[in-house]
Design a protein around this motif. Sequence first.
Motif, mmCIF file in Angstrom:
data_model
loop_
_atom_site.group_PDB
_atom_site.id
_atom_site.type_symbol
_atom_site.label_atom_id
_atom_site.label_comp_id
_atom_site.label_asym_id
_atom_site.label_seq_id
_atom_site.Cartn_x
_atom_site.Cartn_y
_atom_site.Cartn_z
ATOM 1 N N MET A 8 0.833 -1.200 0.000
ATOM 2 C CA MET A 8 0.000 0.000 0.000
ATOM 3 C C MET A 8 0.868 1.251 0.000
ATOM 4 O O MET A 8 1.834 1.339 0.762
ATOM 5 N N LEU A 9 0.506 2.201 -0.843
ATOM 6 C CA LEU A 9 1.144 3.518 -0.818
ATOM 7 C C LEU A 9 0.321 4.409 0.112
ATOM 8 O O LEU A 9 -0.850 4.684 -0.149
ATOM 9 N N VAL A 10 0.939 4.853 1.202
ATOM 10 C CA VAL A 10 0.251 5.684 2.201
ATOM 11 C C VAL A 10 0.678 7.135 1.995
ATOM 12 O O VAL A 10 1.851 7.476 2.186
ATOM 13 N N ASN A 11 -0.257 7.968 1.568
ATOM 14 C CA ASN A 11 0.000 9.389 1.327
ATOM 15 C C ASN A 11 -0.385 10.174 2.572
ATOM 16 O O ASN A 11 -1.566 10.324 2.893
ATOM 17 N N ARG A 37 -1.095 -0.598 -4.226
ATOM 18 C CA ARG A 37 -0.273 -0.562 -5.441
ATOM 19 C C ARG A 37 -0.136 -1.956 -6.044
ATOM 20 O O ARG A 37 -0.216 -2.127 -7.249
ATOM 21 N N TYR A 38 0.124 -2.942 -5.191
ATOM 22 C CA TYR A 38 0.265 -4.319 -5.674
ATOM 23 C C TYR A 38 -0.415 -5.258 -4.684
ATOM 24 O O TYR A 38 -0.439 -5.003 -3.484
ATOM 25 N N GLU A 39 -0.967 -6.349 -5.221
ATOM 26 C CA GLU A 39 -1.617 -7.331 -4.360
ATOM 27 C C GLU A 39 -1.438 -8.709 -4.974
ATOM 28 O O GLU A 39 -1.532 -8.874 -6.208
ATOM 29 N N TYR A 40 -1.153 -9.689 -4.123
ATOM 30 C CA TYR A 40 -0.970 -11.054 -4.610
ATOM 31 C C TYR A 40 -1.528 -12.014 -3.570
ATOM 32 O O TYR A 40 -1.318 -11.841 -2.367
ATOM 33 N N CYS A 41 -2.235 -13.037 -4.042
ATOM 34 C CA CYS A 41 -2.795 -14.046 -3.141
ATOM 35 C C CYS A 41 -2.664 -15.416 -3.788
ATOM 36 O O CYS A 41 -2.841 -15.563 -5.007
ATOM 37 N N LYS A 42 -2.335 -16.409 -2.972
ATOM 38 C CA LYS A 42 -2.189 -17.781 -3.497
ATOM 39 C C LYS A 42 -3.529 -18.385 -3.904
ATOM 40 O O LYS A 42 -3.578 -19.311 -4.712
ATOM 41 N N PHE A 52 -9.093 -15.488 -5.795
ATOM 42 C CA PHE A 52 -8.951 -14.172 -5.167
ATOM 43 C C PHE A 52 -9.143 -13.062 -6.201
ATOM 44 O O PHE A 52 -8.655 -13.145 -7.329
ATOM 45 N N ARG A 53 -9.862 -12.012 -5.805
ATOM 46 C CA ARG A 53 -10.068 -10.859 -6.675
ATOM 47 C C ARG A 53 -9.026 -9.798 -6.353
ATOM 48 O O ARG A 53 -8.968 -9.271 -5.242
ATOM 49 N N ASN A 54 -8.168 -9.467 -7.324
ATOM 50 C CA ASN A 54 -7.073 -8.516 -7.110
ATOM 51 C C ASN A 54 -7.613 -7.093 -6.984
ATOM 52 O O ASN A 54 -8.376 -6.627 -7.817
ATOM 53 N N ASN A 55 -7.217 -6.400 -5.904
ATOM 54 C CA ASN A 55 -7.685 -5.040 -5.642
ATOM 55 C C ASN A 55 -6.649 -3.964 -5.962
ATOM 56 O O ASN A 55 -6.802 -2.814 -5.550
ATOM 57 N N ALA A 56 -5.571 -4.350 -6.663
ATOM 58 C CA ALA A 56 -4.514 -3.378 -6.981
ATOM 59 C C ALA A 56 -5.111 -2.190 -7.735
ATOM 60 O O ALA A 56 -5.907 -2.350 -8.652
ATOM 61 N N GLY A 57 -4.717 -1.009 -7.317
ATOM 62 C CA GLY A 57 -5.204 0.217 -7.948
ATOM 63 C C GLY A 57 -6.304 0.907 -7.174
ATOM 64 O O GLY A 57 -6.583 2.085 -7.389
ATOM 65 N N HIS A 100 5.120 10.319 2.173
ATOM 66 C CA HIS A 100 4.450 9.049 1.882
ATOM 67 C C HIS A 100 5.386 7.889 2.234
ATOM 68 O O HIS A 100 6.590 8.068 2.372
ATOM 69 N N PHE A 101 4.795 6.710 2.383
ATOM 70 C CA PHE A 101 5.601 5.513 2.611
ATOM 71 C C PHE A 101 4.825 4.304 2.091
ATOM 72 O O PHE A 101 3.616 4.369 1.851
ATOM 73 N N TYR A 102 5.551 3.196 1.898
ATOM 74 C CA TYR A 102 4.942 1.960 1.428
ATOM 75 C C TYR A 102 4.764 1.015 2.621
ATOM 76 O O TYR A 102 5.697 0.772 3.375
ATOM 77 N N MET A 103 3.542 0.524 2.774
ATOM 78 C CA MET A 103 3.225 -0.381 3.888
ATOM 79 C C MET A 103 2.905 -1.762 3.312
ATOM 80 O O MET A 103 2.080 -1.888 2.398
#
Length: 780
Positions: A473-476, A485-490, A494-499, A559-562
């Motif tokens: 997650m990009l935290v502003n 920003r990116y999401e991955y699940c095995k 799974f429905r990707n929520n990136a964006g 900002h930072f990436y979590m």
Amino acid sequence: MQKKLFSNDIYNKIPCALAAFKNNSTLDLVYANEYYYSKFSDGTANTLNIHTDDKQLVIDFMKKYDAVHGSAVNYRCVNREGKTCYICMTVIEFEDGILLGALWDTTQQHNLLNHLQSEQEKYAIVLKFSKNIIFENNVYDNSLILYIPSHETNKINQIKITKGKDTIIKRSIWRTDRKFFMANMYNDKEESLSARMKVNNSKTWRWYRIHRKFEYDSDGKLIRVFGVLCDIQNEKEHEREIQKRLELDPELNVYNRNAGVDKTNEYLRKNFQRRDYALLVMDIDNFKNINDTFGHLYGDAVISTAAGTLKKCIGKDDIVARYGGDEFFVFVQQKTDEEIYMIADEILKNISRFHMTDVQTLSCSIGIALGTSFKDRPDYRALFEKADRALYYVKKHGKANWEIYNEEKMSDSTGHAIGYEKEELNNTELLETKDVMQAFLEASSGSKTSDEAIYRIIHYIVNKFNFDWLQIMLVNCEDDLITIRYEYCKDPHFRNNAGKSGYYIHSDIMNFRSHFENNPIFNVSIENTANFSTKFQREFEKNMRYSVLYNANLTTDNHFYMFVCTRFDKSNLWSDKDAEMLNEATKILTMYVSQSDRETERERSLQNAVSYDKTGLYTMAKFYIQIGKLRTLAIERNECVVLLHTDFENFLEFNIKFGANEGDNLLHEFSQYINGNEFPDRAITAHIDGTDIFISALRINPAEHDFIKKIDDRNKKFCDIQNKKYPGANIMIKTGIYFLKPGDEGGEGINYAIAAKKAVKDFTESFCVIYDDECLKKLL
């Protein structure tokens, strides 16, 4: 023991210790008051009570004291309770040969002073080993004090600079860092500043990070700035080393694909008016046969030779990058077309000097895209597209040559020379490697885009650390916006929520940032989550079903990436070793992601183009993003959000009667009207392009009952103006209003606002109507 009290009772009643004594070698006691006997006597009354080690010090002092003005001496005594007291005694002449001393207990002050000296020594030791320097800037007198630890002793030396302070500061900062530093030195919104400096008579430039605290007077005027200069030279060198490892192919010492692309695009952005450059795309002819015939080790030697040849044939500022396998690209700068042709010839000639057998030499093919073939500034992608097609043309027509992209000659060439198949990333050797950087480079090699490289690395991390779901997650912190920003699940379903993005309460964002400033790992616990809002409390409750770990390495203030790392099996807990290793991996991955997130000027302009329509109002896509922020602000301020759906009655007839251009003018004028100042900073409005529909969202205080009348009056006033301007137009404005409830979706709320309008029948003037149960009954 008989007390020797003063004959004058006034001295006995004074509320401080008084003692009269002879000025001789034994300091015989003549008189003393009760206060002295209770506090400073040891139970004998013969001499002034002085600690044995200090007696000579006091006797020597008495020989030279100021008889007229009096003097003070500090010494110790041991009282009747056996406690050591520290005393300050002021002495004056009392009678001939007799002195009078007034005594004060300074034990507490002495202990405090010792404590402060001890603390100072500790700070001096800490500063000495941390290479940090404390500073204090007094704004009133424009002075600067540096507190610098001594290398010989555990003391702190003070250096005060008054004259020429600003000049000294400027000279102490590296010229390229100076402008930003000087502009923000007193800007309290910049929590820290970094710059290369020469400090404490240093002969070399070193990186320092400055943390400051600002002190204001009661009128809000800045009076003092104090803080610490932290030496971060080693940190910067480590960052450069990591960056170098990220950018360079580990075997060939040329740029990897991502770094080469970024550096090429950076040059194109900074030199947007130039066209004297070219992109050369090269691969080795028949390389698969070389590998099959001579083996992979020989093939590696061939690739190494090709990389060395390319570096030898170009200038020091030109860029060589390995695309992957045996394929390279070269970006040459500030060259004429003739010089570019000579470089291509030189590459072919030098490659051919490598003899594989007595009769077989090495050869390569090159495709070239010239900057002069572009009218507008190209980016790397546009250059590569042409160079790749030119390379494809060469390979189809005999190889061992170079060609410049020619639209006419290559217009039917739809093929591409370069292409890769993705490799699986879960091989045992890669997963077991302890060198995270090496694993990342291997995992991302061959990726054609930054996003592809990142997803390949994510796949590696998920398998390496044995978890099931990862969100980056990009935290502003400025806009209180969190974007996945990116999401991955095995889980394959799974429905990707990136964006996806969402606005959050500012205190929640700051709680996360405050935690990550001290610890890169955030575990969901009662202690860590106590100060979060209800919204995040619910989020944490969901996470309690799993084994979840939050991780972030702060890089900037804004900002930072979590990273949210989840194991579905709750019993599979994160160990300290897991967290430590994962943090190392995400620290490097943060650099990959932040590099990928750099937008080009063209991308930013395209983004702006889809945010606003021709009326200057938001598009619906932008509106749905902004409404999230509006709703978050409303929650923070105990407000409600109101949706308004507005359109015109008789707008079609208006267009037929007065023309489409006048219809556009009407919409444009209304967009300016609706975007007025009735609700400053509390309203957002979108226009649906090609229609007369306007959709607004408004933050309202529950006690603000007159907002509907304001909107209604505004609409009627606008219609009056336009109907006078266009006689017979009979324009009316209809506005449906819906109060959003906490769980309502924005789109659902708009439908309710439309339903409110439809419930109004046989109207004769503009109106505003609120959706309620009565509206629903009328529609049914």
